[in-house]
Design a protein around this motif. Structure first.
Motif, mmCIF file in Angstrom:
data_model
loop_
_atom_site.group_PDB
_atom_site.id
_atom_site.type_symbol
_atom_site.label_atom_id
_atom_site.label_comp_id
_atom_site.label_asym_id
_atom_site.label_seq_id
_atom_site.Cartn_x
_atom_site.Cartn_y
_atom_site.Cartn_z
ATOM 1 N N LYS A 67 26.784 19.676 -5.443
ATOM 2 C CA LYS A 67 25.351 19.417 -5.308
ATOM 3 C C LYS A 67 24.781 20.197 -4.134
ATOM 4 O O LYS A 67 23.680 20.764 -4.228
ATOM 5 C CB LYS A 67 25.103 17.919 -5.126
ATOM 6 C CG LYS A 67 23.631 17.547 -5.028
ATOM 7 C CD LYS A 67 23.440 16.036 -4.892
ATOM 8 C CE LYS A 67 21.953 15.697 -4.807
ATOM 9 N NZ LYS A 67 21.753 14.223 -4.664
ATOM 10 N N ASN A 68 25.531 20.254 -3.039
ATOM 11 C CA ASN A 68 25.079 20.998 -1.854
ATOM 12 C C ASN A 68 24.988 22.496 -2.135
ATOM 13 O O ASN A 68 24.243 23.214 -1.460
ATOM 14 C CB ASN A 68 26.024 20.746 -0.681
ATOM 15 C CG ASN A 68 25.918 19.334 -0.142
ATOM 16 O OD1 ASN A 68 24.880 18.682 -0.299
ATOM 17 N ND2 ASN A 68 26.981 18.842 0.481
ATOM 18 N N GLN A 69 25.750 22.961 -3.133
ATOM 19 C CA GLN A 69 25.728 24.369 -3.517
ATOM 20 C C GLN A 69 24.696 24.647 -4.614
ATOM 21 O O GLN A 69 24.541 25.797 -5.043
ATOM 22 C CB GLN A 69 27.106 24.802 -4.027
ATOM 23 C CG GLN A 69 28.211 24.703 -2.988
ATOM 24 C CD GLN A 69 29.590 24.940 -3.587
ATOM 25 O OE1 GLN A 69 30.605 24.434 -3.090
ATOM 26 N NE2 GLN A 69 29.649 25.685 -4.684
ATOM 27 N N GLY A 70 24.009 23.609 -5.056
ATOM 28 C CA GLY A 70 23.000 23.783 -6.084
ATOM 29 C C GLY A 70 23.526 23.712 -7.497
ATOM 30 O O GLY A 70 22.826 24.067 -8.456
ATOM 31 N N LEU A 98 24.470 21.468 -10.585
ATOM 32 C CA LEU A 98 24.054 20.135 -11.027
ATOM 33 C C LEU A 98 25.120 19.461 -11.880
ATOM 34 O O LEU A 98 25.061 19.432 -13.107
ATOM 35 C CB LEU A 98 22.738 20.237 -11.796
ATOM 36 C CG LEU A 98 21.557 20.844 -11.025
ATOM 37 C CD1 LEU A 98 20.306 20.833 -11.881
ATOM 38 C CD2 LEU A 98 21.319 20.100 -9.715
ATOM 39 N N GLU A 108 31.656 25.399 -11.643
ATOM 40 C CA GLU A 108 30.915 26.641 -11.396
ATOM 41 C C GLU A 108 31.041 27.587 -12.578
ATOM 42 O O GLU A 108 30.068 28.236 -12.974
ATOM 43 C CB GLU A 108 31.433 27.307 -10.114
ATOM 44 C CG GLU A 108 31.036 26.565 -8.847
ATOM 45 C CD GLU A 108 31.823 27.022 -7.617
ATOM 46 O OE1 GLU A 108 32.767 27.830 -7.781
ATOM 47 O OE2 GLU A 108 31.505 26.555 -6.503
ATOM 48 N N ILE A 147 18.802 26.137 -16.047
ATOM 49 C CA ILE A 147 19.289 25.283 -14.947
ATOM 50 C C ILE A 147 20.240 24.259 -15.572
ATOM 51 O O ILE A 147 19.835 23.154 -15.956
ATOM 52 C CB ILE A 147 18.129 24.581 -14.217
ATOM 53 C CG1 ILE A 147 17.104 25.614 -13.722
ATOM 54 C CG2 ILE A 147 18.660 23.770 -13.037
ATOM 55 C CD1 ILE A 147 15.880 24.996 -13.086
#
Length: 330
Positions: free
Chosen positions: A232-235, A237, A184, A198
């Motif tokens: 991944k579930n938190q966006g 990558l 993060e 991104i």
């Protein structure tokens, strides 16, 4: 603050190549178009080395605000340290710490905008005042934040889950929480400091061949893969884990904005093979900008006038760029 960022510069170990690469960097007059440099030492010490290396840089003792177009020297020592190139001495460690502390304090007090550090010798600088494994941990303790070590050159960027710890402690240090926190932080750094909208990141496996489906250990399956799935579930990558042995040789790093390595040599052997002498060490996750060259004190060539300054020049430019990028996003 002037339009140009003020860059606080610590000299590193005085018996190494620190002052040489600083002087060679600012021998290029175009560097003064990027920043206002302030070196924390004393003017006699810098002038003595300027004569040694035959550089011709205008020096100015700081009195009030630093000046543009000169190498500003902030006097922090009462006596000029004796040079003993290539030698580890207690006095050199004290001198290096005093320069680092003064420069870091200047940034913390907003007298400067970013910090660029020349290489220290960890053995000589270690003391009651500096019980740390390097700049990264010292600045994390001083400035606060969750420091992350990142090496960068153009679009090749390698960050470390664990940095200056012994290899036998790495496995126990790597947890799902650590991977998530560092990933993060890396994602935010790529957005804020490097303009990646991104960010796409690769995670190197801990064990050979990323554990080979449990044949060579279970950490990649039990820790790394669940962390990747949660992110991944938190966006976020993050892809992997990838087998580290062939990752750089196959140029798979070109598919990502950054690589997250499990331990120091796993990531930095690849990075320095591809970009040594050109890369920049960036300490991210802190409230202020800090960069440094990608090499050490180079005691073996100190005082000989043959040190390559490209990495230090790149560190100064990157500090200016990151500071500017953060100003745009604040």
């Amino acid at each position: 603050m002037p339009a140009l960022p003020i860059i606080a510069i610590s000299i590193g170990d005085p018996n190494g190549v620190g002052v040489e690469i600083i002087l060679k960097t600012f021998q290029d007059k175009t560097m003064f178009e990027h920043c206002i440099p302030v070196v924390y030492a004393n003017i006699d010490f810098v002038q003595k080395q300027q004569l040694l290396y035959s550089t011709q840089i205008p020096l100015s003792l700081v009195e009030g605000m630093p000046k543009q177009g000169v190498l500003n020297i902030a006097a922090i020592w009462k006596d000029t340290p004796e040079l003993d190139f290539g030698k580890q001495t207690t006095m050199a460690g004290v001198t290096a710490f005093e320069s680092l502390q003064a420069a870091a304090f200047a940034v913390q007090k907003k007298q400067a905008d970013a910090l660029v550090t020349a290489p220290i010798n960890k053995a000589t600088i270690t003391s009651l005042n500096f019980p740390f494994a390097g700049h990264t941990h010292y600045l994390g303790a001083l400035w606060g934040g969750d420091a992350l070590m990142l090496l960068a050159h153009n679009t090749l960027r390698v960050a470390l889950l664990t940095d200056h710890i012994p290899l036998h402690k790495v496995t126990a240090a790597i947890t799902i929480d650590l991977i998530k926190r560092k990933a993060e932080r890396l994602s935010k750094t790529l957005q804020q400091d490097f303009g990646c909208q991104i960010p796409r990141m690769a995670l190197l496996g801990l064990n050979p061949h990323a554990s080979d489906q449990g044949v060579i250990g279970n950490q990649d399956d039990a820790i790394l893969k669940p962390a990747v799935a949660e992110l991944k579930n938190q966006g976020v990558l993050l892809t992997g884990p990838f087998a580290a042995d062939s990752f750089f040789g196959q140029k798979r790093y070109t598919n990502f904005d950054a690589v997250l390595s499990c331990y120091h040599d796993q990531g930095l052997v690849g990075f320095k093979t591809l970009a040594f002498g050109q890369g920049v060490n960036v300490t991210t996750g802190l409230p202020f900008v800090r960069t440094s060259p990608d090499h050490g004190t180079a005691f073996d060539i100190a005082g000989k006038g043959v040190a390559n300054h490209d990495s230090f020049s790149a560190a100064v430019k990157m500090a200016c760029t990151i500071y500017s990028n953060r100003q745009k996003t604040d």
